[in-house]
Design an enzyme around this catalytic site. Structure first.
Site, PDB file in Angstrom:
ATOM      1  N   ASP A   1      -4.700  -9.072  23.461  1.00 12.90           N
ATOM      2  CA  ASP A   1      -4.127  -7.727  23.424  1.00 12.90           C
ATOM      3  C   ASP A   1      -3.595  -7.335  24.796  1.00 12.90           C
ATOM      4  O   ASP A   1      -2.564  -6.679  24.916  1.00 12.90           O
ATOM      5  CB  ASP A   1      -5.191  -6.702  23.003  1.00 12.90           C
ATOM      6  N   ALA A   2      -4.322  -7.758  25.845  1.00 15.81           N
ATOM      7  CA  ALA A   2      -3.938  -7.363  27.200  1.00 15.81           C
ATOM      8  C   ALA A   2      -2.545  -7.913  27.548  1.00 15.81           C
ATOM      9  O   ALA A   2      -1.748  -7.244  28.191  1.00 15.81           O
ATOM     10  CB  ALA A   2      -4.966  -7.868  28.196  1.00 15.81           C
TER      11      ALA A   2
ATOM     12  N   SER B   1      10.180   2.059 -12.946  1.00 11.90           N
ATOM     13  CA  SER B   1       8.735   2.170 -13.148  1.00 11.90           C
ATOM     14  C   SER B   1       8.333   1.030 -14.078  1.00 11.90           C
ATOM     15  O   SER B   1       9.191   0.336 -14.622  1.00 11.90           O
ATOM     16  CB  SER B   1       8.389   3.518 -13.751  1.00 11.90           C
ATOM     17  N   LEU B   2       7.039   0.841 -14.254  1.00 14.05           N
ATOM     18  CA  LEU B   2       6.578  -0.276 -15.077  1.00 14.05           C
ATOM     19  C   LEU B   2       5.830   0.236 -16.293  1.00 14.05           C
ATOM     20  O   LEU B   2       5.095   1.221 -16.204  1.00 14.05           O
ATOM     21  CB  LEU B   2       5.617  -1.154 -14.262  1.00 14.05           C
TER      22      LEU B   2
ATOM     23  N   LYS C   1      -1.028  -5.535  -8.448  1.00 11.38           N
ATOM     24  CA  LYS C   1      -0.378  -4.223  -8.510  1.00 11.38           C
ATOM     25  C   LYS C   1      -1.007  -3.356  -7.430  1.00 11.38           C
ATOM     26  O   LYS C   1      -2.119  -2.857  -7.578  1.00 11.38           O
ATOM     27  CB  LYS C   1      -0.548  -3.591  -9.885  1.00 11.38           C
TER      28      LYS C   1
ATOM     29  N   ARG D   1       9.905   6.698  -3.754  1.00 11.94           N
ATOM     30  CA  ARG D   1      10.483   6.481  -5.068  1.00 11.94           C
ATOM     31  C   ARG D   1      11.023   7.792  -5.644  1.00 11.94           C
ATOM     32  O   ARG D   1      12.075   7.819  -6.270  1.00 11.94           O
ATOM     33  CB  ARG D   1       9.391   5.907  -5.978  1.00 11.94           C
TER      34      ARG D   1
ATOM     35  N   LYS E   1      -3.311  -3.170 -16.334  1.00 14.44           N
ATOM     36  CA  LYS E   1      -4.190  -2.387 -15.471  1.00 14.44           C
ATOM     37  C   LYS E   1      -5.665  -2.674 -15.720  1.00 14.44           C
ATOM     38  O   LYS E   1      -6.065  -3.017 -16.833  1.00 14.44           O
ATOM     39  CB  LYS E   1      -3.922  -0.890 -15.702  1.00 14.44           C
TER      40      LYS E   1
ATOM     41  N   CYS F   1     -32.473  24.608   6.806  1.00 12.68           N
ATOM     42  CA  CYS F   1     -32.657  23.212   6.425  1.00 12.68           C
ATOM     43  C   CYS F   1     -33.706  23.138   5.315  1.00 12.68           C
ATOM     44  O   CYS F   1     -34.799  23.681   5.472  1.00 12.68           O
ATOM     45  CB  CYS F   1     -33.111  22.413   7.651  1.00 12.68           C
TER      46      CYS F   1
HETATM   47  C1  9MJ Z   1       3.195  -2.892  -7.403  1.00 14.88           C
HETATM   48  N1  9MJ Z   1       2.967  -1.578  -7.470  1.00 14.88           N
HETATM   49  O1  9MJ Z   1       2.426  -3.610  -6.813  1.00 14.88           O
HETATM   50  C2  9MJ Z   1       6.273  -3.550  -8.953  1.00 14.88           C
HETATM   51  N2  9MJ Z   1       4.377  -3.422  -8.014  1.00 14.88           N
HETATM   52  O2  9MJ Z   1       8.406  -4.033  -9.920  1.00 14.88           O
HETATM   53  C3  9MJ Z   1       4.732  -4.739  -8.100  1.00 14.88           C
HETATM   54  N3  9MJ Z   1       5.351  -2.696  -8.553  1.00 14.88           N
HETATM   55  C4  9MJ Z   1       7.505  -3.143  -9.579  1.00 14.88           C
HETATM   56  N4  9MJ Z   1       5.912  -4.805  -8.685  1.00 14.88           N
HETATM   57  C5  9MJ Z   1       9.430  -3.348 -10.487  1.00 14.88           C
HETATM   58  N5  9MJ Z   1       3.983  -5.779  -7.659  1.00 14.88           N
HETATM   59  C6  9MJ Z   1       9.134  -2.032 -10.465  1.00 14.88           C
HETATM   60  C7  9MJ Z   1       7.908  -1.893  -9.877  1.00 14.88           C
END
Ligand code: 9MJ
Length: 677
Positions: A36-37, A85-86, A118, A139, A318, A412
């Site tokens: 780091d130095a 979005s997914l 994700k 976004r 998810k 207390c």
């Molecule tokens: C996330 N949130 O990790 C996408 N995402 O691809 C990954 N989101 C995404 N891909 C297309 N790994 C729209 C969103």
């Protein structure tokens, strides 16, 4: 004159390139190659020259990550191509349906998928024009986002300029900004030490940091970025065949791409990936809330197209929520080591993401009032990774009649001393000090805890009895314990009493970092203890330090420095330390950074990789030794690694070290190296 300026310009370009390379190695590869130095020296040199020749400063210079006044509001940016979005899924049959739909649409037997974690962060788009980072946006609604360019410039893992032979004219990188779990813990520790509000989870911390109108604050927050794609408007130099090739290309341009991104084929492999990542979820350095599957071939992605704003070619799988509903049975007040009174929720047991939760923190009185949490309410409880479960909110429409708002006690609950709340602080504290049995117990438990002196077996029940029977008043009394005093306690057989004595004996050999941390100095957490130990190298030098030298230590500000001065000004504390030393508690002392020039000590700044089990030392101990001497422990071996310490049953790191010709050390050689200066 002109010639001289050209020379300076060349020197500046070389310095910037060098710092950029070190940033990449440190922030993206997690493999620092210089101390780091040395980095600081180069950085200061660059700053000095730029100060002298301000006309030569470029926006891409590493010194220009933070700059300018704070904004009043964020401007809006319209995305050239929308940020998608997914679609989400939780169940295996939904994944099978996804894969079946794709196979049927494309009339193929098996599909190749790019699979990714994700990330649970904030999606951003980074626009590069001719290799220079121009704008970065959130976004937003997918079409329009907020212009957070100045904040994104402070994220060290995001390159300000791209180099290499295939730099595109236009590139829009899509990815996620997040805070690594370790940085989150560190940030919350700092908030705690400064008496500021803590963040609930890494995502909130990242969002809070990115939403700052003053980018100087964002710069202090250690944010990380992972790239997961490019916008379709990007240049033809970006690979046009597969998503995985795009990610590899981004990696070549020095964008961070998660190691967990890979390619698999067929539906069973998707489920398998989901399970594998799920098993490793807690160990990953960042929070995730699922995995993402994307059809790998870009031409097939185009063929599949979109439904509204979500692509048909991708799916987020998810993991089950980390939140659950339960009943709040009671709110009790816990007294901490420094007297902090914390309201704690006693809950009807509930399973949150597979773990049974019975207690959750309510943080402080203000939070209870803000959320209006009352006994008998139905509450949302959240648990995430290593973070203590917390009550997030109340389900108001399920509130029974006749509940009462929470009132923070004025005394207390354990010792009855007055509770005070200093202006500007979020917590009330018991003023009983070490006369309060609760504080005394917590101080001793802290002293004995795993990351402090690590006295195995000295748990809550035992400390409770020792303090209640007035056998132990301070940590120094622990080392006066005899087998009789212990064996007479409840639920203590002679054998376990013997084990405690052995553990006490073993704990005497410790490290300076552990000892400083164990003292429980207000505002000195583990990270600060480590910084103090590294800087002073000896306890006496720390005890003799004045405010000016304390302020020289990384991350030590006036509040922390004053706490340290106050602690050592107490004769009672000095007496405890002397008694501990007299009982044989000891550690290795080193010259410390304050007394050491980096070039005089050959371990300072050197990188070490640990592999296999050492016969007489745990991995944590080896790491502490290395860090105490100013070295760094890194995760993987490269040609730049200085030493690999090899124990029994070493892994592939050993073979890699041999291949790269890195110097190997066994435990004895490692110890000899540490002692050889
Ligand atoms: C996330 N949130 O990790 C996408 N995402 O691809 C990954 N989101 C995404 N891909 C297309 N790994 C729209 C969103």
């Amino acid at each position: 004159m002109r010639h001289a300026l050209e020379d300076i310009q060349k020197q500046l370009a070389a310095l910037r390139e060098q710092i950029k390379r070190y940033d990449y190695q440190y922030y993206v590869l997690d493999t620092p190659t210089v101390p780091d130095a040395e980095y600081d020296r180069l950085f200061r040199k660059l700053q000095r020259i730029e100060q002298e020749y301000p006309q030569l400063i470029t926006p891409e210079s590493p010194t220009q990550r933070v700059g300018g006044a704070s904004l009043k509001v964020f401007a809006q940016i319209t995305h050239d191509t929308p940020m998608l979005s997914l679609a989400n899924a939780f169940e295996t049959d939904e994944i099978e349906a996804f894969d079946r739909r794709i196979r049927e649409s494309l009339q193929v037997n098996a599909v190749e998928y790019a699979v990714e974690p994700k990330f649970d962060g904030l999606a951003v788009s980074l626009r590069y024009e001719n290799g220079v980072f121009k704008t970065g946006a959130t976004r937003g609604d997918g079409h329009k986002g907020e212009d957070i360019t100045l904040n994104l410039r402070t994220v060290k893992a995001i390159p300000l300029s791209l180099s290499g032979d295939s730099v595109p004219e236009l590139l829009e990188v899509r990815g996620e900004v997040l805070m690594l779990k370790a940085d989150f813990v560190r940030l919350n520790q700092q908030c705690l030490e400064k008496g500021e509000k803590q963040f609930a989870n890494p995502r909130n911390a990242a969002a809070g940091s990115l939403r700052q109108l003053d980018s100087a604050i964002t710069a202090q927050r250690h944010l990380m970025f992972f790239a997961y794609g490019v916008a379709p408007n990007s240049d033809a130099r970006v690979p046009q065949d597969t998503h995985s090739a795009v990610l590899a290309y981004l990696g070549k341009l020095h964008f961070p791409v998660a190691q967990e991104c890979t390619v698999v084929s067929g539906c069973a492999a998707l489920i398998n990936y989901y399970r594998r990542i799920g098993e490793r979820r807690e160990q990953l350095p960042y929070d995730i809330d699922g995995v993402v599957y994307k059809v790998n071939t870009l031409a097939l992605q185009t063929k599949l197209g979109f439904v509204s704003r979500a692509p048909r070619f991708a799916l987020a799988h998810k993991y089950p929520a980390q939140e659950a509903l339960t009943h709040l049975l009671d709110i009790q007040i816990q007294v901490g080591r420094t007297g902090a009174l914390t309201p704690v929720a006693r809950l009807e047991p509930v399973s949150v993401g597979g773990v049974t939760v019975t207690n959750a923190t309510l943080h402080n009185a203000d939070e209870v009032i803000r959320k209006d949490v009352r006994v008998h309410d139905t509450v949302v409880v959240r648990r995430a990774g290593d973070v203590i479960p917390e009550v997030v909110s109340v389900v108001m429409d399920q509130r029974p009649k006749n509940t009462q708002p929470f009132i923070m006690p004025q005394h207390c609950p354990v010792c009855g001393a007055k509770a005070v709340r200093i202006q500007g602080e979020a917590v009330s504290r018991c003023t009983g000090g070490l006369f309060c049995p609760a504080q005394r117990k917590q101080a001793i438990l802290h002293f004995a805890s795993r990351r402090a002196l690590d006295i195995e077996g000295l748990g809550e029940k035992l400390v409770e009895q020792l303090v209640d029977h007035a056998i132990v008043k301070t940590p120094a009394d622990l080392y006066q314990l005899g087998i009789l005093a212990l064996a007479n306690l409840e639920r203590m057989a002679e054998k376990s009493a013997g084990n405690i004595l052995t553990a006490l004996e073993k704990s005497k050999q410790t490290t300076l970092t552990r000892f400083i941390y164990a003292l429980g100095i207000r505002n000195v957490g583990e990270a600060t203890a480590k910084d103090l130990a590294r800087y002073f190298g000896s306890l006496d030098r720390l005890m003799d330090a004045d405010i000016d030298s304390l302020l020289q230590v990384t991350d030590v500000g006036p509040v922390v420095a004053q706490s340290i001065l106050d602690f050592f000004a107490e004769s009672h504390n000095k007496e405890v330390i002397e008694r501990l030393r007299a009982s044989g508690v000891c550690w290795e002392e080193v010259p410390g950074e304050a007394n050491l020039r980096p070039d005089t000590h050959f371990i300072a700044g050197k990188s070490f990789v640990l592999t296999g089990t050492l016969p007489n030392m745990t991995r944590d101990e080896a790491r502490e030794h290395i860090e105490m001497h100013g070295g760094k422990v890194i995760g993987s071996v490269s040609g730049k690694t200085d030493y690999v310490v090899v124990g029994e049953n070493p892994g592939s790191k050993h073979e890699k070290a041999v291949r790269f010709g890195v110097k190997l050390l066994d435990e004895d050689q490692f110890k000899a190296l540490l002692q050889s200066f």
